[in-house]
Design a protein around this motif. Structure first.
Motif, PDB file in Angstrom:
ATOM      1  N   SER A  78      -8.919  -0.457   6.296  1.00 45.12           N
ATOM      2  CA  SER A  78      -9.291  -0.816   7.659  1.00 45.12           C
ATOM      3  C   SER A  78      -8.131  -1.374   8.472  1.00 45.12           C
ATOM      4  CB  SER A  78     -10.473  -1.786   7.625  1.00 45.12           C
ATOM      5  OG  SER A  78     -11.102  -1.864   8.884  1.00 45.12           O
ATOM      6  N   PHE A  79      -8.200  -2.658   8.856  1.00 45.28           N
ATOM      7  CA  PHE A  79      -7.231  -3.251   9.786  1.00 45.28           C
ATOM      8  C   PHE A  79      -5.803  -3.105   9.288  1.00 45.28           C
ATOM      9  CE2 PHE A  79     -10.508  -6.099   8.115  1.00 45.28           C
ATOM     10  CZ  PHE A  79     -11.559  -5.697   8.932  1.00 45.28           C
ATOM     11  N   SER A  80      -5.607  -3.272   7.963  1.00 49.98           N
ATOM     12  CA  SER A  80      -4.270  -3.134   7.395  1.00 49.98           C
ATOM     13  C   SER A  80      -3.746  -1.719   7.582  1.00 49.98           C
ATOM     14  CB  SER A  80      -4.318  -3.490   5.901  1.00 49.98           C
ATOM     15  OG  SER A  80      -3.098  -3.181   5.273  1.00 49.98           O
ATOM     16  N   ALA A  83      -3.072  -0.897  11.442  1.00 51.76           N
ATOM     17  CA  ALA A  83      -1.855  -1.543  11.942  1.00 51.76           C
ATOM     18  C   ALA A  83      -0.615  -0.873  11.368  1.00 51.76           C
ATOM     19  CB  ALA A  83      -1.865  -3.034  11.590  1.00 51.76           C
ATOM     20  N   THR A  84      -0.680  -0.455  10.096  1.00 56.33           N
ATOM     21  CA  THR A  84       0.447   0.235   9.465  1.00 56.33           C
ATOM     22  C   THR A  84       0.727   1.565  10.157  1.00 56.33           C
ATOM     23  OG1 THR A  84       0.012  -0.786   7.310  1.00 56.33           O
ATOM     24  CG2 THR A  84       1.262   1.279   7.305  1.00 56.33           C
ATOM     25  N   ARG A  85      -0.325   2.289  10.512  1.00 55.92           N
ATOM     26  CA  ARG A  85      -0.179   3.614  11.121  1.00 55.92           C
ATOM     27  C   ARG A  85       0.240   3.561  12.587  1.00 55.92           C
ATOM     28  NH1 ARG A  85      -3.629   7.555   8.826  1.00 55.92           N
ATOM     29  NH2 ARG A  85      -3.535   7.339   6.562  1.00 55.92           N
ATOM     30  N   PHE A  86      -0.328   2.610  13.339  1.00 56.39           N
ATOM     31  CA  PHE A  86      -0.212   2.657  14.796  1.00 56.39           C
ATOM     32  C   PHE A  86       0.629   1.537  15.410  1.00 56.39           C
ATOM     33  CE2 PHE A  86      -4.490   4.413  13.692  1.00 56.39           C
ATOM     34  CZ  PHE A  86      -4.106   5.750  13.770  1.00 56.39           C
ATOM     35  N   PRO A  89       4.391  -1.150   9.952  1.00 52.94           N
ATOM     36  CA  PRO A  89       3.968  -1.375   8.564  1.00 52.94           C
ATOM     37  C   PRO A  89       3.998  -2.848   8.149  1.00 52.94           C
ATOM     38  CG  PRO A  89       5.409   0.530   8.684  1.00 52.94           C
ATOM     39  CD  PRO A  89       5.411  -0.105  10.055  1.00 52.94           C
ATOM     40  N   SER A  90       4.927  -3.617   8.715  1.00 56.05           N
ATOM     41  CA  SER A  90       4.993  -5.043   8.353  1.00 56.05           C
ATOM     42  C   SER A  90       3.759  -5.794   8.848  1.00 56.05           C
ATOM     43  CB  SER A  90       6.265  -5.683   8.921  1.00 56.05           C
ATOM     44  OG  SER A  90       6.283  -5.602  10.332  1.00 56.05           O
ATOM     45  N   LEU A  91       3.257  -5.437  10.029  1.00 64.51           N
ATOM     46  CA  LEU A  91       2.035  -6.053  10.542  1.00 64.51           C
ATOM     47  C   LEU A  91       0.845  -5.656   9.677  1.00 64.51           C
ATOM     48  CD1 LEU A  91       0.570  -7.740  12.689  1.00 64.51           C
ATOM     49  CD2 LEU A  91       0.326  -5.659  14.051  1.00 64.51           C
ATOM     50  N   SER A 386      -7.442  -5.665  17.904  1.00 66.13           N
ATOM     51  CA  SER A 386      -7.191  -5.415  19.330  1.00 66.13           C
ATOM     52  C   SER A 386      -5.889  -4.645  19.537  1.00 66.13           C
ATOM     53  CB  SER A 386      -7.117  -6.735  20.098  1.00 66.13           C
ATOM     54  OG  SER A 386      -8.300  -7.469  19.966  1.00 66.13           O
ATOM     55  N   VAL A 387      -4.820  -5.122  18.911  1.00 63.31           N
ATOM     56  CA  VAL A 387      -3.510  -4.484  19.073  1.00 63.31           C
ATOM     57  C   VAL A 387      -3.520  -3.071  18.489  1.00 63.31           C
ATOM     58  CG1 VAL A 387      -1.066  -4.613  18.420  1.00 63.31           C
ATOM     59  CG2 VAL A 387      -2.290  -6.693  19.099  1.00 63.31           C
TER      60      VAL A 387
END
Length: 483
Positions: A78-80, A83-86, A89-91, A386-387
């Motif tokens: 999910s969120f991980s 965030a990694t894709r879009f 990767p560090s986020l 959100s981000v």
């Protein structure tokens, strides 16, 4: 030549009814049954309504954002993963570990809460024994299969929903004078300085309490990875969020504020160790139901077990996804024959053993520490959603894709994710100004705030080690894992 049997995979075992109940019951718990009383006492019935309505709208936007992501790309990470894709990767790495830590600590907090609640009936019993019993129960339900989690959560949520519906019916009947004596009407909205009380900082404090109450709604994003039909089941569950917010939170706050004056000292006593003054109990007792405290005690016990059950499910799946991506030890990516990430599940359950410290330091003390430690993590997860959604939509358009092809499209973009982002930031920063340092020990302050520097260290530490950068919109990966 004999072919190798295929490696076990996560099972698509969650049906539409499971997904709907996970969405409906995800955030109904001690935040509604207990913390709502303190919210009304702090900022008055009008202030509590404003805070819960604003956070409810934010959560609706967040779930719409998550729905768009999860139907296009259902993944237990999910969120991980998003965030990694879009984003970067560090986020994704930091969000994944933040989420795992949040829910692993929440399991321990809920186990501590369960021991406090059970002592309503068995005051002299051993805390460690109850913690062990409840831990074995929720681990056992999850070891069975994903369907074991889905079915148990379905019935846990059903109990909570029925309780709230009965409460609302009884409350309305009291307001109009059908039961409990003469009609109450809007009298309690005009006493003292109601409907607003305590000023701006009191209202800000209730925003935080409301935010903590709504945490758990994001579990639907993790569950999407094991849904039988995510393109249909996830949007249906997401649409339920708005009505749940309206019915279970806004109307509940309204009924409590109308029936119980905000000046009632009992509202401030609402806590996990004092079920007899839960605002639900107060309303039921005022209506003439003498057995209300015992019934609410049982309902709240089922709520905390539900939260622990959901926590061990969600955190084990995110740990499994991190391991698959090489961001956690590989052993956590192993599945048993039923498609359960057994080592991730056992590691997460082991963190729940922090609840055993209850017998050493005192039940209420440990519960408060654990709750403070996990509280801020939920807002960080919401910021990440959100981000990620904002970047997902921007990249989708930048790569020339047609929005009509999205299985589910979040309305009000880009207002929705931007509104959620800003409100989350206000809540996180605002808590600093509402802390009463005189009443807090240094352990309470550390438990509340060390989450933020820890998250930043993990995020920028990974970024420094692997030299990751924000992914250009044109390079975002929309193909891997698409539903």
């Amino acid at each position: 030549m004999q072919q190798d049997s295929p490696a076990p995979t996560l099972k698509k075992g969650l049906k539409a009814r499971h997904m709907t109940m996970i969405a409906l019951g995800g955030s109904i718990g001690t935040g509604l049954f207990l913390a709502s009383g303190g919210a009304i006492a702090t900022s008055g019935p009008g202030g509590a309504l404003i805070a819960y309505a604003a956070v409810g709208i934010m959560v609706y936007f967040l779930m719409s954002s998550l729905g768009e992501l999860a139907t296009f790309m259902p993944d237990s990470g999910s969120f991980s993963t998003y965030a990694t894709r879009f984003v970067d990767p560090s986020l994704g790495f930091a969000l994944g570990w933040n989420f795992w830590y949040n829910w692993a600590i929440t399991i321990a907090a809920e186990l501590s809460a369960a021991t406090l609640i059970i002592k309503y009936w068995f005051p002299d019993s051993n805390s460690a024994l109850w913690s062990l019993l409840f831990l074995l129960l929720i681990v056992g339900l999850n070891v069975l299969s994903v369907k074991g989690y889905g079915e148990s959560e379905y019935w846990f949520a059903f109990i909570k929903i029925i309780t709230v519906v009965i409460f609302l019916i009884v409350g309305v009947m009291m307001i109009v004078g059908i039961i409990g004596g003469e009609a109450i009407g809007f009298t309690n909205f005009t006493i003292g300085d109601a409907p607003m009380h305590g000023g701006f900082f009191a209202l800000l404090g209730v925003f935080m309490a409301a935010g903590f109450s709504f945490q758990g709604t994001e579990l639907i994003g993790v569950a999407a990875g094991e849904s039988e039909n995510p393109r249909e089941n996830v949007p249906r569950a997401i649409r339920q969020v708005f009505w749940r917010i309206l019915l279970f939170y806004i109307l509940t706050i309204l009924v409590i504020g109308l029936v119980i004056p905000y000046t009632s000292p009992n509202l401030l006593k609402s806590g996990i160790d004092n079920i007899s003054v839960s605002p639900f109990t107060l309303v039921f007792e005022k209506a003439g139901f003498a057995f209300a405290a015992s019934v609410m005690n049982a309902v709240i016990l089922s709520s905390v077990l539900s939260a622990g059950n959901s926590g061990i499910y969600a955190s084990s799946r995110v740990l499994f996804a991190l391991a698959k991506e090489g961001k956690a030890p590989r052993i956590f990516s192993k599945l048993n024959g039923k498609g359960v990430p057994i080592y991730a599940l056992l590691a997460t359950g082991a963190v729940g053993m922090l609840a055993f410290f209850s017998s050493m330091f005192g039940d209420g003390v440990v519960y408060t520490w654990l709750l403070n430690a996990s509280g801020m993590c939920g807002f960080i997860t919401w910021l990440g959603i959100s981000v990620s959604h904002y970047r997902f939509r921007k990249a989708y358009i930048a790569q020339g894709r047609d929005l009509k092809d999205l299985p589910f499209r979040a309305r009000w973009f880009p207002f929705g994710p931007i509104f959620a982002l800003i409100l989350c930031m206000i809540v996180i920063v605002g808590q600093i100004f509402t802390l009463d340092l005189a009443d807090l020990g240094w352990l309470d302050i550390v438990a509340t705030y060390f989450t933020i520097p820890l998250f930043l260290i993990i995020w920028f530490g990974y970024k420094w080690k692997y030299k990751t950068k924000i992914i250009p919109l044109q390079d975002c990966d929309f193909e891997t894992g698409q539903s």
